[in-house]
Scaffold this active site. Structure first.
Site, PDB file in Angstrom:
ATOM      1  N   LYS A 191       3.137  -3.488 -10.359  1.00  0.00           N
ATOM      2  CA  LYS A 191       3.255  -3.085  -8.952  1.00  0.00           C
ATOM      3  C   LYS A 191       4.531  -2.278  -8.721  1.00  0.00           C
ATOM      4  O   LYS A 191       4.522  -1.217  -8.088  1.00  0.00           O
ATOM      5  CB  LYS A 191       3.223  -4.337  -8.061  1.00  0.00           C
ATOM      6  CG  LYS A 191       3.528  -4.101  -6.599  1.00  0.00           C
ATOM      7  CD  LYS A 191       2.471  -3.222  -5.931  1.00  0.00           C
ATOM      8  CE  LYS A 191       2.911  -2.777  -4.553  1.00  0.00           C
ATOM      9  NZ  LYS A 191       2.515  -3.616  -3.478  1.00  0.00           N
ATOM     10  N   CYS A 248       7.026  -0.594   1.995  1.00  0.00           N
ATOM     11  CA  CYS A 248       6.987  -0.863   0.548  1.00  0.00           C
ATOM     12  C   CYS A 248       7.981  -0.054  -0.269  1.00  0.00           C
ATOM     13  O   CYS A 248       8.858  -0.628  -0.910  1.00  0.00           O
ATOM     14  CB  CYS A 248       5.578  -0.612   0.018  1.00  0.00           C
ATOM     15  SG  CYS A 248       4.410  -1.846   0.566  1.00  0.00           S
TER      16      CYS A 248
HETATM   17  C1  UDX Z   1       2.474   2.302  -0.356  1.00  0.00           C
HETATM   18  C2  UDX Z   1       1.656   2.425  -1.660  1.00  0.00           C
HETATM   19  O1  UDX Z   1       1.004   3.691  -1.686  1.00  0.00           O
HETATM   20  C3  UDX Z   1       0.676   1.287  -1.787  1.00  0.00           C
HETATM   21  O2  UDX Z   1      -0.018   1.384  -3.020  1.00  0.00           O
HETATM   22  C4  UDX Z   1       1.469  -0.004  -1.739  1.00  0.00           C
HETATM   23  O3  UDX Z   1       0.698  -1.082  -1.957  1.00  0.00           O
HETATM   24  C5  UDX Z   1       2.226  -0.102  -0.423  1.00  0.00           C
HETATM   25  O4  UDX Z   1       3.087   1.022  -0.317  1.00  0.00           O
HETATM   26  P1  UDX Z   1       2.155   2.845   2.224  1.00  0.00           P
HETATM   27  O5  UDX Z   1       3.571   2.415   2.352  1.00  0.00           O
HETATM   28  O6  UDX Z   1       1.150   2.326   3.193  1.00  0.00           O
HETATM   29  O7  UDX Z   1       1.603   2.466   0.757  1.00  0.00           O
HETATM   30  O8  UDX Z   1       2.116   4.442   2.352  1.00  0.00           O
HETATM   31  P2  UDX Z   1       1.978   5.704   1.403  1.00  0.00           P
HETATM   32  O9  UDX Z   1       0.767   6.454   1.773  1.00  0.00           O
HETATM   33  O10 UDX Z   1       2.134   5.349  -0.021  1.00  0.00           O
HETATM   34  O11 UDX Z   1       3.242   6.573   1.865  1.00  0.00           O
HETATM   35  C6  UDX Z   1       4.573   6.112   1.710  1.00  0.00           C
HETATM   36  C7  UDX Z   1       5.537   7.151   2.253  1.00  0.00           C
HETATM   37  O12 UDX Z   1       5.556   8.317   1.437  1.00  0.00           O
HETATM   38  C8  UDX Z   1       5.218   7.629   3.666  1.00  0.00           C
HETATM   39  O13 UDX Z   1       6.415   7.739   4.393  1.00  0.00           O
HETATM   40  C9  UDX Z   1       4.597   8.997   3.454  1.00  0.00           C
HETATM   41  O14 UDX Z   1       4.777   9.862   4.552  1.00  0.00           O
HETATM   42  C10 UDX Z   1       5.369   9.489   2.234  1.00  0.00           C
HETATM   43  N1  UDX Z   1       4.621  10.462   1.422  1.00  0.00           N
HETATM   44  C11 UDX Z   1       3.468  10.098   0.793  1.00  0.00           C
HETATM   45  C12 UDX Z   1       5.141  11.753   1.255  1.00  0.00           C
HETATM   46  O15 UDX Z   1       6.185  12.112   1.815  1.00  0.00           O
HETATM   47  N2  UDX Z   1       4.461  12.627   0.455  1.00  0.00           N
HETATM   48  C13 UDX Z   1       3.316  12.307  -0.196  1.00  0.00           C
HETATM   49  O16 UDX Z   1       2.782  13.160  -0.935  1.00  0.00           O
HETATM   50  C14 UDX Z   1       2.791  10.983  -0.020  1.00  0.00           C
END
Ligand code: UDX
Length: 408
Positions: A191, A248
């Site tokens: 994880k 996360c």
């Molecule tokens: C994340 C993980 O993806 C998931 O597998 C885990 O279990 C929990 O944490 P989450 O926090 O819901 O999920 O959001 P995620 O879609 O992963 O985005 C995290 C952050 O990265 C957001 O702030 C998002 O805006 C940013 N992000 C994501 C980017 O800036 N660019 C990207 O290409 C993808």
């Protein structure tokens, strides 16, 4: 199966409802009485697409309680409680208290830790409470939580013996996803490795975005698209922007770095990814000043579109947009915000009820969360400058200034 779910946050609630929808009888436990009251009367406690309908659909298969008693005859008990960091070190107190309380009621159930927890956690608590614990990390993104739970890319099951692993595999068999069976510690570290890698991928493209800004004619979106078509790289998590936030990535990257340090190992790449992410706020403030044409933002009416940490959620935990908002207030800007779902309470900002109001009452507009609906704002903006920190606009209009784009 009769299954308990302790912790009804974003992941816990979605897990409980999805498992109920598969025909299991679910006991949802949370210490927050208000939350239990709302859920029991059919009201969702968070915004997550599809959640309201699912809650209604499975209501006959699920009970909500703040008392652990109904767990007495559960066969499996999921623990999906927060694992925050304190001084950059994981705080397992919620996991410990959930396992402690539940194991007093039921010692024969298979306990399943879905909370993100450092390697060794399951083994430690298994010995402490005399129970069997399986590690089954979640990979659920907010905003697509139901889909991710019903169709995960993989199911990782770390178990102390075959029987408890088989039971967890049976629970998730409906997903038909690839299953990795291993020991507890491998599952726990998988994880962290996954989240840290994804965070690193984003920080990587954000540094390329910085470079693009120095090269006239370069655009990080074009580069990310071309990179992503290489199957070895893949297209996901290469969207440059304001950086990563949420419940996360920020805490997990810190926790694994400290955990490694305690073992005498430096995680240089993850540490750099964190540093790059921390630098995103300064970069955004510099861009706003450049676009405004002055280094002083005093009394400039800055309208921020979005405070959630990403689109399709009302979650503002560790949101980069909220951090930027505070920085702009420190710069004496007059900050106004609009978000379709997320709420912020701060006396130094104005919260608008619509994006149109936010735009109308601002001198400069910042897109800070990637809500799809914001791309349509262009028509109401007129000549006002827009700083697109999330790269939601595809057009090259004169008054749109995007991160990751070198001025042609
Ligand atoms: C994340 C993980 O993806 C998931 O597998 C885990 O279990 C929990 O944490 P989450 O926090 O819901 O999920 O959001 P995620 O879609 O992963 O985005 C995290 C952050 O990265 C957001 O702030 C998002 O805006 C940013 N992000 C994501 C980017 O800036 N660019 C990207 O290409 C993808």
């Amino acid at each position: 199966m009769r299954i308990g779910v302790i912790g009804l946050g974003y992941v816990g609630l979605v897990t409980a409802l999805v498992l109920a929808n598969q025909g299991n009888d679910i006991i949802g436990i949370d210490s927050d009485k208000k939350k239990i009251g709302m859920l029991s009367s059919g009201k969702a406690t968070i915004y997550e697409p599809g959640l309201d309908d699912l809650l209604l659909k499975v209501s006959s298969r699920i009970i909500f309680s703040d008392d652990y008693g109904p767990l007495a005859d559960a066969e499996a008990i999921f623990v999906i409680v927060p694992t925050p960091v304190s001084n950059d070190r994981i705080d397992l107190s919620y996991v410990r208290s959930a396992l402690g309380a539940a194991s007093k009621i039921n010692k024969s159930a298979t306990f399943i830790i879905k909370s993100t927890a450092v390697p060794g956690t399951a083994e430690k608590f298994s010995a402490e409470f005399g129970i069997k614990i399986v590690s089954n990390p979640e990979f659920t993104k907010e905003g697509t939580g139901i889909q991710d739970t019903e169709h995960p890319n993989r199911v990782v099951i770390g178990s102390p013996d075959e029987a408890s692993g088989d039971l967890v595999e049976a629970i998730w068999s409906f997903t038909r996803s690839p299953v990795i069976r291993t020991n507890n510690k491998n599952a726990e570290l998988t994880k962290y490795a996954s989240n840290a890698f994804l965070a690193t991928k984003i920080s990587f493209i954000n540094e390329i975005a910085n470079l693009c800004e120095k090269i006239p004619g370069c655009d990080v979106e074009v580069i990310a698209k071309a990179m992503g078509l290489d199957e070895r790289i893949g297209p996901h998590f290469l969207k440059a922007g304001l950086g990563w936030g949420g419940s996360c990535f920020p805490k997990d990257t810190k926790a694994i770095v400290t955990f490694a340090k305690d073992l005498g190992e430096q995680q240089n790449i993850i540490e750099s990814a964190v540093r790059v992410n921390d630098g995103r706020i300064d970069r955004a403030v510099s861009l706003v000043k450049k676009v405004w044409g002055k280094g002083d933002l005093s009394n400039v009416r800055v309208g921020m579109l979005g405070v959630a940490f990403k689109g399709d959620t009302d979650d503002i935990r560790d949101s980069q947009a909220v951090k930027l908002m505070h920085r702009l207030v420190q710069e004496n800007a007059k900050v106004g915000v609009y978000d379709p779902k997320a709420k912020v309470a701060d006396s130094s900002i104005t919260v608008y009820a619509s994006k149109e109001d936010c735009v109308k009452n601002s001198d400069i507009i910042l897109v800070t969360t990637d809500w799809k609906d914001f791309s349509r704002i262009y028509e109401t903006v007129g000549d006002k400058p827009i700083v697109d920190t999330r790269r939601i606009f595809t057009s090259d209009r004169r008054n749109i200034f995007s991160i990751g784009k070198g001025e042609a």
